[in-house]
Design a protein around this motif. Structure first.
Motif, PDB file in Angstrom:
ATOM      1  N   ASP A  33       0.838  -1.205   0.000  1.00 32.98           N
ATOM      2  CA  ASP A  33       0.000   0.000   0.000  1.00 32.98           C
ATOM      3  C   ASP A  33       0.872   1.253   0.000  1.00 32.98           C
ATOM      4  OD1 ASP A  33      -1.942   1.889   0.176  1.00 32.98           O
ATOM      5  OD2 ASP A  33      -2.696   1.303   2.150  1.00 32.98           O
ATOM      6  N   THR A  34       1.269   1.694  -1.184  1.00 31.99           N
ATOM      7  CA  THR A  34       2.154   2.855  -1.304  1.00 31.99           C
ATOM      8  C   THR A  34       1.397   4.177  -1.345  1.00 31.99           C
ATOM      9  OG1 THR A  34       2.150   2.665  -3.707  1.00 31.99           O
ATOM     10  CG2 THR A  34       3.882   1.480  -2.507  1.00 31.99           C
ATOM     11  N   GLU A  35       0.081   4.123  -1.215  1.00 36.92           N
ATOM     12  CA  GLU A  35      -0.722   5.338  -1.248  1.00 36.92           C
ATOM     13  C   GLU A  35      -1.201   5.761   0.136  1.00 36.92           C
ATOM     14  OE1 GLU A  35      -1.097   7.058  -4.021  1.00 36.92           O
ATOM     15  OE2 GLU A  35       0.099   5.528  -5.057  1.00 36.92           O
ATOM     16  N   SER A  36      -0.875   4.987   1.156  1.00 40.29           N
ATOM     17  CA  SER A  36      -1.395   5.274   2.496  1.00 40.29           C
ATOM     18  C   SER A  36      -0.665   6.450   3.143  1.00 40.29           C
ATOM     19  CB  SER A  36      -1.255   4.043   3.397  1.00 40.29           C
ATOM     20  OG  SER A  36       0.110   3.784   3.674  1.00 40.29           O
ATOM     21  N   PHE A  37      -1.318   7.039   4.129  1.00 41.34           N
ATOM     22  CA  PHE A  37      -0.714   8.123   4.908  1.00 41.34           C
ATOM     23  C   PHE A  37       0.535   7.622   5.613  1.00 41.34           C
ATOM     24  CE2 PHE A  37      -0.297  10.148   9.107  1.00 41.34           C
ATOM     25  CZ  PHE A  37      -0.074  11.471   8.724  1.00 41.34           C
ATOM     26  N   GLU A  38       0.442   6.427   6.194  1.00 44.61           N
ATOM     27  CA  GLU A  38       1.557   5.873   6.946  1.00 44.61           C
ATOM     28  C   GLU A  38       2.777   5.672   6.055  1.00 44.61           C
ATOM     29  OE1 GLU A  38      -1.512   4.788   6.995  1.00 44.61           O
ATOM     30  OE2 GLU A  38      -2.179   5.004   9.081  1.00 44.61           O
ATOM     31  N   TYR A  39       2.554   5.236   4.829  1.00 45.91           N
ATOM     32  CA  TYR A  39       3.662   5.026   3.904  1.00 45.91           C
ATOM     33  C   TYR A  39       4.354   6.351   3.583  1.00 45.91           C
ATOM     34  CZ  TYR A  39       6.217   3.373  -0.211  1.00 45.91           C
ATOM     35  OH  TYR A  39       7.202   3.063  -1.110  1.00 45.91           O
ATOM     36  N   THR A  40       3.551   7.381   3.400  1.00 43.86           N
ATOM     37  CA  THR A  40       4.099   8.688   3.034  1.00 43.86           C
ATOM     38  C   THR A  40       4.929   9.287   4.161  1.00 43.86           C
ATOM     39  OG1 THR A  40       2.236   9.112   1.543  1.00 43.86           O
ATOM     40  CG2 THR A  40       3.524  11.013   2.271  1.00 43.86           C
ATOM     41  N   VAL A  41       4.396   9.265   5.386  1.00 44.65           N
ATOM     42  CA  VAL A  41       5.082   9.939   6.486  1.00 44.65           C
ATOM     43  C   VAL A  41       6.271   9.139   7.018  1.00 44.65           C
ATOM     44  CG1 VAL A  41       3.009  11.182   7.188  1.00 44.65           C
ATOM     45  CG2 VAL A  41       3.531   8.977   8.253  1.00 44.65           C
ATOM     46  N   SER A  42       6.420   7.897   6.574  1.00 47.20           N
ATOM     47  CA  SER A  42       7.545   7.075   7.033  1.00 47.20           C
ATOM     48  C   SER A  42       8.686   7.050   6.021  1.00 47.20           C
ATOM     49  CB  SER A  42       7.081   5.642   7.323  1.00 47.20           C
ATOM     50  OG  SER A  42       6.595   5.017   6.140  1.00 47.20           O
ATOM     51  N   GLN A  43       8.635   7.943   5.060  1.00 46.05           N
ATOM     52  CA  GLN A  43       9.644   7.928   3.996  1.00 46.05           C
ATOM     53  C   GLN A  43      11.064   8.032   4.544  1.00 46.05           C
ATOM     54  OE1 GLN A  43      10.310  11.493   1.604  1.00 46.05           O
ATOM     55  NE2 GLN A  43      10.128  10.263  -0.262  1.00 46.05           N
ATOM     56  N   HIS A  44      11.262   8.870   5.571  1.00 45.29           N
ATOM     57  CA  HIS A  44      12.617   9.152   6.037  1.00 45.29           C
ATOM     58  C   HIS A  44      13.280   7.951   6.701  1.00 45.29           C
ATOM     59  CE1 HIS A  44       9.973   9.885   9.443  1.00 45.29           C
ATOM     60  NE2 HIS A  44      11.009   9.827  10.251  1.00 45.29           N
ATOM     61  N   PHE A  45      12.498   6.966   7.173  1.00 47.79           N
ATOM     62  CA  PHE A  45      13.115   5.766   7.738  1.00 47.79           C
ATOM     63  C   PHE A  45      12.649   4.488   7.034  1.00 47.79           C
ATOM     64  CE2 PHE A  45       9.434   6.656  10.540  1.00 47.79           C
ATOM     65  CZ  PHE A  45       8.764   5.441  10.519  1.00 47.79           C
ATOM     66  N   ARG A  46      12.329   4.620   5.733  1.00 46.57           N
ATOM     67  CA  ARG A  46      11.813   3.474   5.002  1.00 46.57           C
ATOM     68  C   ARG A  46      12.790   2.305   4.980  1.00 46.57           C
ATOM     69  NH1 ARG A  46       8.783   5.735   0.941  1.00 46.57           N
ATOM     70  NH2 ARG A  46       7.345   5.791   2.704  1.00 46.57           N
ATOM     71  N   MET A  47      14.082   2.587   4.930  1.00 43.44           N
ATOM     72  CA  MET A  47      15.068   1.508   4.907  1.00 43.44           C
ATOM     73  C   MET A  47      14.916   0.616   6.138  1.00 43.44           C
ATOM     74  SD  MET A  47      17.579   0.437   2.897  1.00 43.44           S
ATOM     75  CE  MET A  47      18.280   1.845   2.024  1.00 43.44           C
ATOM     76  N   SER A  48      14.774   1.228   7.292  1.00 42.86           N
ATOM     77  CA  SER A  48      14.607   0.445   8.514  1.00 42.86           C
ATOM     78  C   SER A  48      13.261  -0.267   8.528  1.00 42.86           C
ATOM     79  CB  SER A  48      14.748   1.338   9.754  1.00 42.86           C
ATOM     80  OG  SER A  48      16.071   1.815   9.871  1.00 42.86           O
ATOM     81  N   GLY A  49      12.224   0.394   8.007  1.00 39.41           N
ATOM     82  CA  GLY A  49      10.909  -0.232   7.948  1.00 39.41           C
ATOM     83  C   GLY A  49      10.916  -1.503   7.111  1.00 39.41           C
ATOM     84  N   ILE A  50      11.638  -1.477   6.006  1.00 39.60           N
ATOM     85  CA  ILE A  50      11.737  -2.673   5.162  1.00 39.60           C
ATOM     86  C   ILE A  50      12.485  -3.771   5.898  1.00 39.60           C
ATOM     87  CG2 ILE A  50      12.747  -3.593   3.036  1.00 39.60           C
ATOM     88  CD1 ILE A  50      12.190  -0.857   1.755  1.00 39.60           C
ATOM     89  N   TYR A  51      13.547  -3.401   6.607  1.00 36.27           N
ATOM     90  CA  TYR A  51      14.280  -4.392   7.407  1.00 36.27           C
ATOM     91  C   TYR A  51      13.372  -5.031   8.456  1.00 36.27           C
ATOM     92  CZ  TYR A  51      16.680  -5.656  11.709  1.00 36.27           C
ATOM     93  OH  TYR A  51      17.036  -6.278  12.878  1.00 36.27           O
TER      94      TYR A  51
END
Length: 362
Positions: A33-51
């Motif tokens: 879900d790349t259109e969600s609010f949560e996805y947008t506001v977590s951009q700055h730590f996306r690398m850690s989120g994927i981990y």
């Protein structure tokens, strides 16, 4: 080995079921879900989120090559590498930082794509080494913030790169700086003189484990401080007078495991707290039916990937999944265990030959 009693009917005092398939579905859903609010506001730590998401899926026994698009993920990670320094940013076109450099290496290891950095391995190691200061500490990036989190990131990253003991950093000074951050209560802070905090304690104990320097730790004193973090709810807090939070199931249990003091907490009460934090359809008391996916910070709150990962990791460290009939969605398979030092599946840590000193349990 645990002695948990899992709920197969309505037996009093037994643990709620673990929602394996729903947790896996939740992780895949938020990844897509790349259109969600949560996805947008977590951009700055996306690398850690994927981990967090990939490791959680691995601990759930899912084959990442089948369940997740490891080729696209690996390609995205490499696009986040800074060509000049070799470090990785938290997302595309973000400045490199040691936090996200470690997350990037962890992701590539999970995806079995560490070969993608063969040509830049030494450059990444040099970037990390450039962040070490004269006192042995590490900054997070070129802007100069010092924190023991970055000491852990540096040592863990260099271990994955196979560069820990090549002389590229002063390992003895790195250990000496961490020792200076030790407090009278046995805990560790972010910098010398800072208060003890469970998250910082893991970073320091984990770094010392990697460096083979656990002699710096007063295991009994630290074990006491960590076990005192267990609240009446069964959950763990990060420092005195704070609320319990699922994420400390990782920060504290990993540290207790490394220093051999896991038996000093009530494991059954903690497992119950984590399971009560599983996703719900609406905000309700933990005694109501649990039917959603993901794990929240505490019962009744909204779930997120951060607490989902650390909740599953905590249950893994508790040997919860070794207890038999725990899966509400079908058979209870033997699931991968998490390594307390590297926060990666033990099988992967073993395959990579990563060094760690861990005490036997007392």
């Amino acid at each position: 080995m645990s002695s948990f009693t899992h709920e197969s009917g309505s037996s009093a005092g037994s643990l709620p079921p673990f929602l394996l398939d729903k947790h896996a579905a939740y992780i895949k859903a938020i990844s897509d879900d790349t259109e969600s609010f949560e996805y947008t506001v977590s951009q700055h730590f996306r690398m850690s989120g994927i981990y967090w998401g990939l490791t959680a899926m691995s601990l759930l026994g899912k084959d990442l090559s089948c369940e997740m698009d490891v080729e696209s993920i690996s390609s995205w990670v490499m696009q986040c590498q800074d060509e000049e320094s070799g470090g990785f940013g938290g997302s595309l076109n973000h400045d490199p930082h040691i936090l996200y450099t470690l997350s990037a290496l962890q992701i590539l290891a999970l995806c079995d794509r560490l070969n993608l950095i063969d040509s830049t391995r030494s450059k990444i190691a040099s970037y990390i080494a450039s962040l070490q200061q004269a006192d042995g500490s590490f900054t997070g990036d070129c802007w100069g913030e010092v924190d023991t989190r970055f000491s852990y990131c540096a040592l863990s990253s260099l271990a994955i790169l196979g560069e820990l003991r090549t002389g590229i950093i002063d390992l003895d000074k790195a250990v000496m700086f961490i020792e200076r951050c030790k407090n009278f209560d046995g805990g560790f802070g972010a910098v010398p003189g800072a208060e003890s905090h469970a998250g910082q304690i893991f970073c320091c104990v984990g770094a010392l484990s990697i460096a083979g320097a656990l002699h710096v730790v007063d295991a009994d004193l630290l074990g006491w401080w960590l076990s005192e973090r267990q609240c009446d709810s069964g959950g763990l807090n990060g420092r005195p007078e704070k609320q319990a939070d699922v994420c400390y199931s990782w920060w504290i249990l990993s540290s207790l495991t490394i220093i051999g003091r896991m038996s000093w907490i009530d494991r059954g009460k903690l497992a119950l707290f984590i399971l009560q934090c599983q996703g719900v359809d609406s905000f309700c008391l933990p005694c109501k039916d649990i039917s959603g996916g993901g794990i929240a910070d505490r019962p009744g709150n909204m779930v997120d990937i951060f607490h989902t990962f650390f909740g599953i990791s905590g249950l893994s460290l508790l040997d919860y999944f070794a207890a038999g009939d725990w899966n509400s969605d079908g058979e209870s398979p033997v699931l991968p265990l998490i390594d307390p030092t590297y926060a990666l599946p033990k099988s992967l840590v073993s395959r990579l030959g990563l060094p760690a000193e861990v005490y036997s349990q007392v």
